[in-house]
Write a protein that holds these residues in place. Structure first.
Motif, mmCIF file in Angstrom:
data_model
loop_
_atom_site.group_PDB
_atom_site.id
_atom_site.type_symbol
_atom_site.label_atom_id
_atom_site.label_comp_id
_atom_site.label_asym_id
_atom_site.label_seq_id
_atom_site.Cartn_x
_atom_site.Cartn_y
_atom_site.Cartn_z
ATOM 1 N N ASN A 125 27.769 31.580 -10.633
ATOM 2 C CA ASN A 125 28.528 31.058 -11.770
ATOM 3 C C ASN A 125 29.113 29.682 -11.493
ATOM 4 O O ASN A 125 29.528 28.984 -12.422
ATOM 5 C CB ASN A 125 29.648 32.034 -12.150
ATOM 6 N N ARG A 126 29.154 29.274 -10.241
ATOM 7 C CA ARG A 126 29.608 27.919 -9.917
ATOM 8 C C ARG A 126 28.705 26.874 -10.583
ATOM 9 O O ARG A 126 29.109 25.713 -10.732
ATOM 10 C CB ARG A 126 29.563 27.685 -8.408
ATOM 11 N N ASP A 156 28.153 32.887 -5.333
ATOM 12 C CA ASP A 156 28.582 32.992 -6.725
ATOM 13 C C ASP A 156 27.806 31.994 -7.595
ATOM 14 O O ASP A 156 28.194 30.836 -7.735
ATOM 15 C CB ASP A 156 30.089 32.712 -6.818
ATOM 16 N N GLU A 180 23.187 27.769 -6.269
ATOM 17 C CA GLU A 180 24.146 28.326 -5.317
ATOM 18 C C GLU A 180 23.516 28.549 -3.940
ATOM 19 O O GLU A 180 24.171 28.374 -2.908
ATOM 20 C CB GLU A 180 24.716 29.651 -5.866
ATOM 21 N N ASN A 192 23.257 40.730 -2.414
ATOM 22 C CA ASN A 192 23.974 40.837 -3.690
ATOM 23 C C ASN A 192 23.065 41.469 -4.740
ATOM 24 O O ASN A 192 22.509 40.777 -5.602
ATOM 25 C CB ASN A 192 24.443 39.444 -4.137
ATOM 26 N N LYS A 215 31.464 32.889 -0.391
ATOM 27 C CA LYS A 215 31.015 33.885 -1.356
ATOM 28 C C LYS A 215 29.850 33.335 -2.165
ATOM 29 O O LYS A 215 29.901 32.206 -2.656
ATOM 30 C CB LYS A 215 32.162 34.269 -2.300
#
Length: 541
Positions: free
Chosen positions: A458-459, A456, A401, A362, A454
C-alpha cells in the motif's frame, strides 16, 4: 666492508622513514573533508571508512544501509573508500539536482580504468561524456512501448515453458495448507504444514537459479532471436554459465581491492576485471554466432541485436567519408549485447526471486494479488494482453514494495564533471569528485517509509506515492543515466508473475530462511543460502 649491523640500521631506518611518509600521506588525505568543513566519520588507516566491507564483515547492501544511518541528520557527508574521497548525498533535493536538474555536472559514472577487454570498456555503463550520450541515443529505440509490445508473445512462450516445467515436476494431488502461528521472544513466526491427499509434497526450488534460467530465456529470445529453454536443460547449460559472470577467485578479488584502495593509479596497467572473463568471452562468441547466422542467411528480426547490426560500420568500406558517424564497431555491438544479457539476467531474476519470497511469507497479499490477476484476466477471456497488464495496479504495488525492500543495487555513484556548488551551501565539489547516493538507506528510512521492515504494497498506491518525495525511491536510478532496460525488465517480470500466480501457489519450504542472510561476497543482492520456496498447483476446479 659494511657490517651486518650497519646494514640492519639502514634497513630499519628506511622502513621507519617510509612508514612516516606513508602515515603523513594518509593523514593529509584523510583531512580532506575536515578541511572542506564537511561532516565525516574518522577514517581508519588504509581502509578509510570501508573496513567492514573490504574484510567482508558486512554485505554490500548492509554496509551502505548502515553508512546511511550513521550520516542521518546531515544533508551530505564525507566518506573514504581506501584513500579515495567521495560525498554521500542524503538530501532528496540534492539528489534531484545531481540526477536531473544539474545532470550536465554529473554525466559520468565512477569507473576503474583497468586494462581489460573492449567488451568491458565499451559497455554503456563504462562510457563517459559524448561517447555515452551517443551510445545511449542509439540503444534507446529498442525500448519504446511499440517495440516492447512486439515482444509480448515471445515472453509468453517463455512463461508457458516455465508453467509446463512446474506442472511436470509437481506431483498430482490437491494440497491442503494449514497455518500455525506462534510467538517466541516477541517475534511472530508462521509455519506452513502441507498435506496432500495423495501424500505428495509441493515442488521445492532455489528461486535465483530458477528465475535466472527463465529470465535468460526471455532475453535470449526477445533480444537475440535465440530459442532457449534452460529449465529443461539438465546440465544447466547457458544459464548456468551466465550466472557465474561475477564469480571471481579470492586472489582476483583481493587484487581488485588492493588496486582500488591503495594503488588506483596502477589500475590501467593491471589485467583485471570485475567480471569473470571466461563468461564474457563465452557470451561474446554466442553474440558473434547469432550475428554471423543473420548475415549469412539474410534474416532480420525486430529485436535488440538487429538494431545494433543495422548500425554496424562496414570494415570493407575504404572511404571513411561514406561511413556513418553513428556506426558501431563489432566490439561495441558485442559489448552492449553482453551488458544487456548480464544486466537483464541479474535485475529481473532478483526482482522475481524476492517478490516470490515476500508473497510466500505474506500469504494474504499473495491471495489478494491472485484475485486481482484472475479477475482482470476473466474480463480479457483469459488472455494476458497489454491492456490487461495495465489494469493490474496491485501487481505494480507489490513489485514496487519488493524493489524498495530488495533493490538490486545498494547505491548509485556519479562523478562531478565540472566544478559544482551544492545547493544551499558553500561547498564546492571539484571536478573528478565522486558522489554516492545510498539507495538502500533511503528505502529503509522510517522518515519516508514508516515501519520499513514490514512488506506493505500500500506504500505504492497513487495517494501514498504522491505524498512522498519522488527521489527517495531509486531502485533503477533516475534521470538520463537510469537503467535503460527498466521497462523491459518490468514487463517480463509482470508477465512472469501473472503466469505463476494464476496457476500455482507459492509457499515457504523447510529450507527457507526467514529473514534471509545477505551474501557478504557479492556486490549484488544475493542470499547467503539461496531463497528456497515451494510451488504447488492450484485447485482450479
Amino acid at each position: 666492508m659494511i657490517s651486518r649491523d650497519t646494514i640492519m640500521v639502514y634497513v630499519v631506518s628506511a622502513i621507519v622513514f617510509l612508514s612516516i611518509v606513508v602515515y603523513l600521506y594518509y593523514r593529509n588525505i584523510y583531512s580532506f573533508w575536515r578541511k572542506m568543513g564537511v561532516f565525516n566519520i574518522e577514517p581508519e588507516f588504509f581502509f578509510g571508512n570501508a573496513k567492514d566491507r573490504v574484510l567482508f564483515r558486512k554485505s554490500f547492501h548492509e554496509f551502505h544501509r548502515d553508512i546511511y544511518f550513521k550520516f542521518k541528520g546531515h544533508r551530505y557527508a564525507g566518506f573514504y573508500v581506501g584513500r579515495r574521497a567521495s560525498l554521500v548525498i542524503l538530501d532528496p533535493e540534492i539528489i534531484k539536482c545531481i540526477m536531473i536538474k544539474d545532470f550536465n555536472h554529473f554525466t559520468d559514472r565512477q569507473t576503474m580504468r583497468l586494462r581489460t577487454s573492449k567488451y568491458i570498456t565499451e559497455m554503456l555503463i563504462n562510457l563517459k561524456g559524448s561517447k555515452w550520450k551517443k551510445m545511449r541515443s542509439q540503444l534507446t529505440p529498442s525500448f519504446t512501448s511499440g517495440k516492447l509490445r512486439t515482444m509480448e508473445h515471445l515472453i509468453d512462450i517463455c512463461c508457458n515453458n516455465m508453467s509446463d516445467f512446474l506442472n511436470d515436476n509437481i506431483k498430482s494431488g490437491n494440497c491442503k495448507v494449514f497455518f500455525l502461528h506462534f510467538i517466541n521472544n516477541f517475534i511472530t513466526f508462521t509455519m506452513f504444514i502441507l498435506f496432500s491427499e495423495n501424500g505428495f509434497k509441493p515442488y521445492e526450488l532455489e528461486m535465483k537459479d530458477f528465475f535466472g534460467k527463465f529470465t535468460l530465456d526471455v532475453i535470449a529470445t526477445c533480444a537475440f532471436g535465440v530459442e532457449s529453454n534452460s529449465l529443461t536443460d539438465v546440465t544447466g547449460g547457458f544459464a548456468s554459465r551466465v550466472s557465474k559472470f561475477a564469480t571471481l577467485s579470492i586472489t582476483k578479488r583481493l587484487s581488485l581491492y588492493i588496486i582500488i584502495l591503495f594503488l588506483p593509479g596502477l589500475a590501467r596497467f593491471v589485467p583485471l576485471s570485475f567480471f569473470n572473463m571466461k563468461v564474457i568471452y563465452f557470451l561474446a562468441n554466442v553474440i558473434k554466432e547469432a550475428k554471423s547466422y543473420r548475415m549469412s542467411t539474410g534474416q532480420k528480426r525486430n529485436d535488440f541485436l538487429q538494431l545494433l547490426l543495422d548500425s554496424e560500420s562496414n570494415p570493407d568500406n575504404k572511404n571513411e567519408n561514406k561511413q556513418n558517424e553513428d556506426s558501431l564497431t563489432e566490439p561495441q555491438i558485442v559489448a552492449q549485447s553482453v551488458l544487456f544479457l548480464i544486466a537483464g539476467f541479474e535485475t529481473s531474476s532478483t526482482l522475481l526471486t524476492f517478490t516470490c519470497y515476500e508473497l510466500a511469507i505474506n500469504q494474504e497479499i499473495q491471495i489478494k494479488l491472485r484475485e486481482e490477476i484472475c479477475s482482470i484476466l476473466d474480463r480479457y477471456n483469459g488472455k494476458c494482453t497489454y491492456e490487461a497488464m495495465q489494469e493490474m495496479t496491485f501487481l505494480d504495488m507489490v513489485l514496487g514494495e519488493t524493489l524498495r525492500m530488495h533493490p538490486p543495487v545498494a547505491q548509485l555513484e556519479r562523478v562531478c564533471t565540472q566544478d559544482y556548488m551544492i545547493p544551499d551551501s558553500n561547498l564546492i565539489l571539484q571536478k573528478g569528485t565522486a558522489v554516492q547516493i545510498p539507495v538502500i538507506g533511503l528505502h529503509y528510512d522510517p522518515e519516508y517509509y514508516p515501519d520499513p521492515y514490514k512488506f506493505d504494497p500500500n506504500r505504492f498506491s497513487a495517494e501514498e506515492k504522491a505524498s512522498r518525495h519522488h527521489y527517495v525511491y531509486l531502485p533503477f536510478g533516475t534521470g538520463p543515466r537510469n537503467c535503460i532496460g527498466l521497462r523491459f525488465a518490468l514487463m517480463s517480470t509482470k508477465r512472469g508473475m501473472v503466469h505463476l500466480l494464476k496457476n500455482f501457489s507459492i509457499e515457504l519450504s523447510n529450507r527457507t530462511t526467514v529473514p534471509y542472510i545477505y551474501s557478504k561476497h557479492s556486490m549484488f543482492l544475493k542470499a547467503q543460502n539461496g531463497i528456497w520456496l515451494s510451488f504447488n498447483k492450484l485447485n482450479t476446479s
